[in-house]
Design an enzyme around this catalytic site. Structure first.
Site, PDB file in Angstrom:
ATOM      1  CG  ASN A   1     -61.662-105.760  62.807  1.00  0.00           C
ATOM      2  OD1 ASN A   1     -60.518-105.362  62.547  1.00  0.00           O
ATOM      3  ND2 ASN A   1     -62.562-105.938  61.872  1.00  0.00           N
TER       4      ASN A   1
ATOM      5  CD  GLU B   1     -60.144-104.632  54.797  1.00  0.00           C
ATOM      6  OE1 GLU B   1     -61.316-104.215  54.957  1.00  0.00           O
ATOM      7  OE2 GLU B   1     -59.573-105.355  55.608  1.00  0.00           O
TER       8      GLU B   1
ATOM      9  CB  CYS C   1     -64.041-104.988  56.859  1.00  0.00           C
ATOM     10  SG  CYS C   1     -62.538-105.276  57.692  1.00  0.00           S
TER      11      CYS C   1
HETATM   12  O1  G3P Z   1     -62.458-107.019  59.232  1.00  0.00           O
HETATM   13  C1  G3P Z   1     -61.233-107.321  58.677  1.00  0.00           C
HETATM   14  C2  G3P Z   1     -61.308-108.404  57.635  1.00  0.00           C
HETATM   15  O2  G3P Z   1     -60.039-108.571  57.101  1.00  0.00           O
HETATM   16  C3  G3P Z   1     -61.938-109.681  58.141  1.00  0.00           C
HETATM   17  O3  G3P Z   1     -61.216-110.807  57.884  1.00  0.00           O
HETATM   18  O4  G3P Z   1     -60.905-113.207  57.655  1.00  0.00           O
HETATM   19  O5  G3P Z   1     -62.762-112.381  59.076  1.00  0.00           O
HETATM   20  O6  G3P Z   1     -62.875-112.162  56.611  1.00  0.00           O
HETATM   21  P1  G3P Z   1     -61.980-112.221  57.811  1.00  0.00           P
END
Ligand code: G3P
Length: 479
Positions: free
Chosen positions: A158, A254, A288
């Site tokens: 992603n 993570e 996530c």
């Molecule tokens: O899904 C990975 C996560 O690190 C998302 O990053 O910056 O969209 O909250 P962000």
């Protein structure tokens, strides 16, 4: 090579001697778009060996020079944003504007990492012996941070560029070497990004990017005795499997999330609805840190749902090239999984505010209302544009739902009461709680961590640099 992108070893782009390739499909039309090398275990061995040798020299390169190299790379990466973003659009169906943001953010991350490395890696400790009972003042201890060695970086599909760079930058500034294993979807974006490190002039062998089938080289890499640290972002099951298989090395994981969004009766419902849309549906819910369950107090739930539905109706649905808000999910398997969650909720009596519609991997966004705890969608992570709403009678009910899930990445609470917000943040057992904002990882220097099955260790630029170092002491003894 027009047919098959090469892998990166010893400062060169090479074909694998396997003669095999891994095919990458475009999620938007499910047609093959790129091929990457299916590297062999022997080639992995050579990457690790080169990394080991190069790291020993890199660790002795002055810190300011290591920082300079990262700054150079950041500038090149930003210059190259268009071709890298183009790959992200084709490989992971990310809307073009978001793909560009991902690359620029990665450049900024590298620059900040260089600066932060300068700030924190120059610090050590000086201790004397006599505070500890039984000791005289006859020992001086000097401690400083030294690199771990070879870091294995495994980013997810992603954010294949940004989450690779968030591992590589801290590793390199701290004096480590990097072996990068890109995800299959996102591999070519990763390889383009690695080329910016190549152009920035990092030493040969210090960085390698090895592509291939997980079944051939996945376990081999994670169990490799030459790897001194694993930084992985991806699925929960894979993360837990890596933890069980890897040796006694530091790990940064993570994994998934099921971020709860608690809406109290005194919340600014307009603000909450805007954040539910942004948090739940950006990149079609494939983050996530996406909002993955709304827990709304019963007395305001109808009003909230009405506002969310009005905003949801304005989302554009279509192809990433057209910068649509909702784009095809990563694979047919993923789309089928999402459909399974929707069917389960429908059979068990959830209320749908929009019709279910799917064309290939493209799924129209849906708010699933009146979800109950016996429905899979109440607990599972869809990684798609569907969002459940659970109506709660008490705040405690919401907190309990959040804490009963094994995922514990982030969460958020909307209220105008500061006291309640802090009390709820304290009670929600997740890595980060956002007050009056959707969950999110950035700014990238903030600590970022999952509790329970959502991860191991803490990321964010500063924490990652520290995690990729160990402490070394020299004790001077005076008889
Ligand atoms: O899904 C990975 C996560 O690190 C998302 O990053 O910056 O969209 O909250 P962000």
């Amino acid at each position: 090579d027009g047919d098959c992108f090469k892998y990166y070893i010893d400062g060169e782009w090479k074909r694998s001697c396997s003669g095999q390739a891994v095919t990458i499909s475009n999620p938007s039309n499910r047609k093959p778009i790129f091929k990457v090398q299916a590297c062999t275990q022997d080639e992995v061995n050579r990457c690790v060996e080169s990394a080991k040798c190069a790291q020993k020299i890199w660790a002795r390169v002055p810190l300011w020079k290591r920082a300079e190299a990262l700054h150079r790379c950041a500038a090149i990466m930003k210059e190259q944003k268009a071709p890298i973003a183009d790959c992200l659009v084709k490989e992971v169906a990310k809307a073009l504007k978001d793909a560009v943001v991902e690359v620029v953010r990665s450049g900024d991350l590298l620059s900040y990492t260089a600066e932060e490395g300068i700030r924190i890696l120059c610090e050590g400790k000086f201790l004397v012996s006599d505070p500890f009972p039984g000791n005289d003042r006859n020992k001086y201890c000097l401690s400083s941070k030294i690199p771990l060695g070879v870091i294995l970086a495994i980013p997810p599909f992603n954010y294949p560029v940004n989450l690779a760079v968030s591992k590589m930058g801290p590793a390199l500034i701290a004096g480590n070497a990097v072996v990068l294993k890109p995800p299959t979807q996102g591999a070519v974006s990763c390889l383009h990004m690695v080329h910016t490190f190549h152009l920035a002039g990092f030493p040969k062998g210090l960085i390698s990017a090895v592509t291939g089938k997980g079944s051939d080289i996945g376990d081999f890499l994670t169990m490799h005795p030459g790897i001194n640290c694993i930084s992985f972002t991806g699925g929960c099951d894979t993360g837990i499997a890596i933890c069980k298989k890897a040796g006694m090395i530091p790990m940064q994981m993570e994994l998934g999330g099921k971020d709860s969004c608690i809406i109290l009766e005194d919340a600014d419902l307009e603000l909450a609805a805007t954040n539910i849309i942004k948090g739940g549906f950006s990149y079609s819910g494939q983050r996530c840190t996406a909002v993955k369950v709304v827990l709304a107090m019963e007395c305001i739930a109808d009003q909230l749902v009405c506002k969310v539905n009005a905003k949801l109706a304005k989302l554009t649905i279509g192809m990433p090239e057209d910068d649509c808000d909702i784009t095809p999910v990563i694979s047919e398997t993923s789309a089928n999984f999402i459909e399974g969650l929707v069917q389960d909720a429908r059979h068990k009596g959830a209320r749908f505010h929009q019709e279910w519609r799917r064309e290939g991997n493209l799924i129209w966004p849906i708010l699933i209302d009146h979800v109950r705890p016996d429905m899979r969608i109440a607990w599972e992570e869809p990684f798609g544009p569907i969002l459940p709403v659970i109506r709660i009678k008490t705040v405690e009910e919401g907190i309990h739902h959040c804490n009963a899930n094994n995922f514990a990445l982030q969460g958020c609470v909307f209220t105008k009461s500061f006291d309640k917000a802090i009390m709820i943040s304290d009670a929600m057992e997740s890595g980060t709680i956002q007050i009056n904002c959707a969950p999110g990882r950035g700014p990238d220097h903030f600590p970022f961590q999952g509790l329970r099955d959502s991860g191991v260790g803490s990321q964010g630029i500063t924490n990652s640099i520290n995690m990729m170092c160990k402490v070394k002491s020299t004790v001077m003894n005076f008889p």
